[in-house]
Design an enzyme around this catalytic site. Sequence first.
Site, PDB file in Angstrom:
ATOM      1  N   THR A 181       0.832  -1.202   0.000  1.00 23.13           N
ATOM      2  CA  THR A 181       0.000   0.000   0.000  1.00 23.13           C
ATOM      3  C   THR A 181       0.869   1.256   0.000  1.00 23.13           C
ATOM      4  OG1 THR A 181      -0.112  -0.040   2.407  1.00 23.13           O
ATOM      5  CG2 THR A 181      -1.922  -1.098   1.218  1.00 23.13           C
ATOM      6  N   ASN A 275       3.980  -4.422  13.491  1.00 24.75           N
ATOM      7  CA  ASN A 275       3.732  -5.284  14.643  1.00 24.75           C
ATOM      8  C   ASN A 275       4.079  -6.734  14.304  1.00 24.75           C
ATOM      9  OD1 ASN A 275       1.043  -4.664  13.092  1.00 24.75           O
ATOM     10  ND2 ASN A 275       0.855  -6.750  13.852  1.00 24.75           N
ATOM     11  N   ASP A 320      -0.341  -3.972  18.904  1.00 27.07           N
ATOM     12  CA  ASP A 320      -0.383  -3.523  17.501  1.00 27.07           C
ATOM     13  C   ASP A 320       0.259  -2.149  17.314  1.00 27.07           C
ATOM     14  OD1 ASP A 320      -0.929  -3.601  14.762  1.00 27.07           O
ATOM     15  OD2 ASP A 320      -2.895  -2.671  15.001  1.00 27.07           O
ATOM     16  N   LYS A 347       2.403   5.369  17.010  1.00 24.89           N
ATOM     17  CA  LYS A 347       1.095   4.830  17.373  1.00 24.89           C
ATOM     18  C   LYS A 347       0.973   4.698  18.884  1.00 24.89           C
ATOM     19  CE  LYS A 347      -1.205   1.388  15.061  1.00 24.89           C
ATOM     20  NZ  LYS A 347      -1.336   0.085  14.367  1.00 24.89           N
ATOM     21  N   ASN A 406      -1.197   7.490  13.121  1.00 30.46           N
ATOM     22  CA  ASN A 406      -0.994   6.338  12.254  1.00 30.46           C
ATOM     23  C   ASN A 406      -0.146   6.738  11.043  1.00 30.46           C
ATOM     24  OD1 ASN A 406      -1.500   3.820  10.767  1.00 30.46           O
ATOM     25  ND2 ASN A 406      -3.028   3.443  12.329  1.00 30.46           N
ATOM     26  N   CYS A 621     -17.010 -10.605   7.959  1.00 33.35           N
ATOM     27  CA  CYS A 621     -17.623  -9.527   7.167  1.00 33.35           C
ATOM     28  C   CYS A 621     -17.238  -8.128   7.659  1.00 33.35           C
ATOM     29  CB  CYS A 621     -19.140  -9.650   7.180  1.00 33.35           C
ATOM     30  SG  CYS A 621     -19.732 -11.352   6.969  1.00 33.35           S
ATOM     31  N   HIS A 625     -17.335  -4.654   5.759  1.00 33.64           N
ATOM     32  CA  HIS A 625     -18.724  -4.186   5.802  1.00 33.64           C
ATOM     33  C   HIS A 625     -19.089  -3.483   7.114  1.00 33.64           C
ATOM     34  CE1 HIS A 625     -20.119  -5.697   1.932  1.00 33.64           C
ATOM     35  NE2 HIS A 625     -19.385  -6.772   2.148  1.00 33.64           N
TER      36      HIS A 625
END
Length: 694
Positions: A181, A275, A320, A347, A406, A621, A625
């Site tokens: 990314t 992490n 994390d 973070k 972040n 999901c 979603h």
Amino acid sequence: MQLPQNLVRTLAALGALGGCFACERAQPVDDRRLAAADRDSANWLTYGRTYTEQRFSPLREINESTITRLGLVWSKELPTTRGLEATPIVLDGVLYTTSSWSVVYAMDAPTGQELWTYDPKVDRSRARTVCCDVVNRGLALYRGKLYLGTLDGRLIAIDAASGQPVWETLTVDPAQPYAITGAPRVARGLVLIGNAGAEFGVRGYVSAYDAESGKLVWRTYTVPGDPAKGFESKALEAAAKTWNGEYWKAGGGGPAWEAIVYDPELDLVYFGTGNGIAWYRDLRSPGGGDNLYLASILAVRAGTGELVWHYQVTPGDNWDFDATQPLLLADLLIGGQTRKVVMQASKNGFFYVIDRTNGKFISGTPFADGITWATGMDSVTGRPIEAPGAGSGPFLASPDPEGAHNWYPMAFDPSKGLVFLGARSGAVYLHAPAGKWDSDISMWNLGDDARYNGKLTADLAKAPPPRGELVAWNPVERRAAWRVTLPVSMSGGVLATAGNLVLQGRSDGMLAAYRSADGAKLWEFNAGTGIMAPPVSYRVQGKQYLTLMVGWGGPSGHFAAGLLGPLVKPGYGRILTFALGGTARLEPTPYGHTAPPVPAIRLDTTAAALAEGGILYQTYCAPCHGIGAIAGPVPDLRYSTAEVHAQLDSIVLGGARKALGMPWFGDKLDHAKLRAIQAYVISQARAAQELSRR
Ligand code: CA
């Protein structure tokens, strides 16, 4: 027409040729030009504008006095509702940027006229193994070529003039849940690229490719592999002593998915590592250990990738706390001495200042409220003091995994000595289950107990609500010069300019400009969709412009869209460009629902099936979603039509909508489980409807 070079330079210095028009045509973007990018005020040549990644534009036509006349010049609607995170590159009035699914656009910057697009045709099934949406943060530009990292792990060189691919290489094992990314960076003829995937199970590394040929020059892993196969370096052999158990089987983690910075002065490359996998130390490395080089800042030789120094930001990370946030280089006067530093707003809630010549800790200071995982910091070693109980669960962890800061870029105004960043306070119960963990790289793979995921919403309701701020941080005095409380907890990347301005967008779709001296809000614009990406500024034919990618996504399904509701504005993505006197009107493509959902079908179910459906929904999901079936950038399942309900088996178990980015779940779910999920979604639609009647 060929102008003499001395005349070109004089005219360029006067700004008479706009974006240094003629001389840029004559000079390729090479090492020398990149090293001088700070003085090249007309262009935005690299991800962070300069090698230091300070994101400070020396332009001042748009300033604290003139900004009231700032208006939209053009907007371009993009055919996506997914997150947009890219920093555009601008050269000679041409703007290069990326959209979701790693699609590239080249356009005439002053008009928005499209010059070319390039779609690398990313395999849509990768959507299942990316943590935080199908995003891309941008390109690198070098000697006439653009470099793109694709979501499915390729590095592609593209001819900047034509948009045609020149070479392409696969940087990852496609059988593993790797993704890219981040934006590639260039270091003296090498293209550097990292990867992501620590929420699924990968072994992180950075690769360097020859910019011209695409040949791999070096690859440096961030965590040790299987000791039986031998270590790639002494540094990894030393790191292995800080791990326990069979950590390599799940990959270990530590991917460098965002910050990679080249320092030409010291010929070092710095990058942050992510992490570990699992998130929880006791599962990942039974018996503990610092687990080098997870959650660390590493410095390697640019030519070889050999480790020179390391600083572990969060030893034995259990929360994390990737250390992948932007790395910003500057020379600061500290205690009467000029120090060459690298800075990171972690973070984990601490702002770090590290000597970048040797990795020595200078300071680490809380910049966000309510840190629970550490009680302080050893001021000599820079080792955080872990709070009792923070490494075993359940524990109310603050910052939460979204982090106090972040990937969102920060900016540094060298004239004021201030770093500007979007900060966030938030807490979540983290559950570190006791016992053994079975890694499954085909899904979210954190080590959480699935039964616990079902309780996430309830637990979050008990935690203090998240808060967002824009902070002007003085890294020498180790305090905030000012703070602006934002109406939302999620805010985007930052740009600072010599016009005494700081610009930043937010999840509610507002782009705002503040006076950098005191944080007074001077201007704002409703961009129609939530903003994550940072603005850039440049000059074309004597006129200063601002450009920004608008699009909400990222980890919204987990921590924001469902829970923050109206404070997050999902919608179609767009590119906006502003200048003084701009009069264009924004006409956003409509998106979303205005009325409460009406369940399209009736489904007889039992309380037990409904409860199981809720757990299955949160597991499979919710990452896209939305928690509680309240969606953001992807369809809100509570509004599914009867036709969609009828096709559910073919969509979810048969992969009928794979090409649209809806992954196949035939290996995880079956007809009965799908009915339970369906019952849960319908119950959520009914609940929303009842709520609206009150
Ligand atoms: Ca992570």
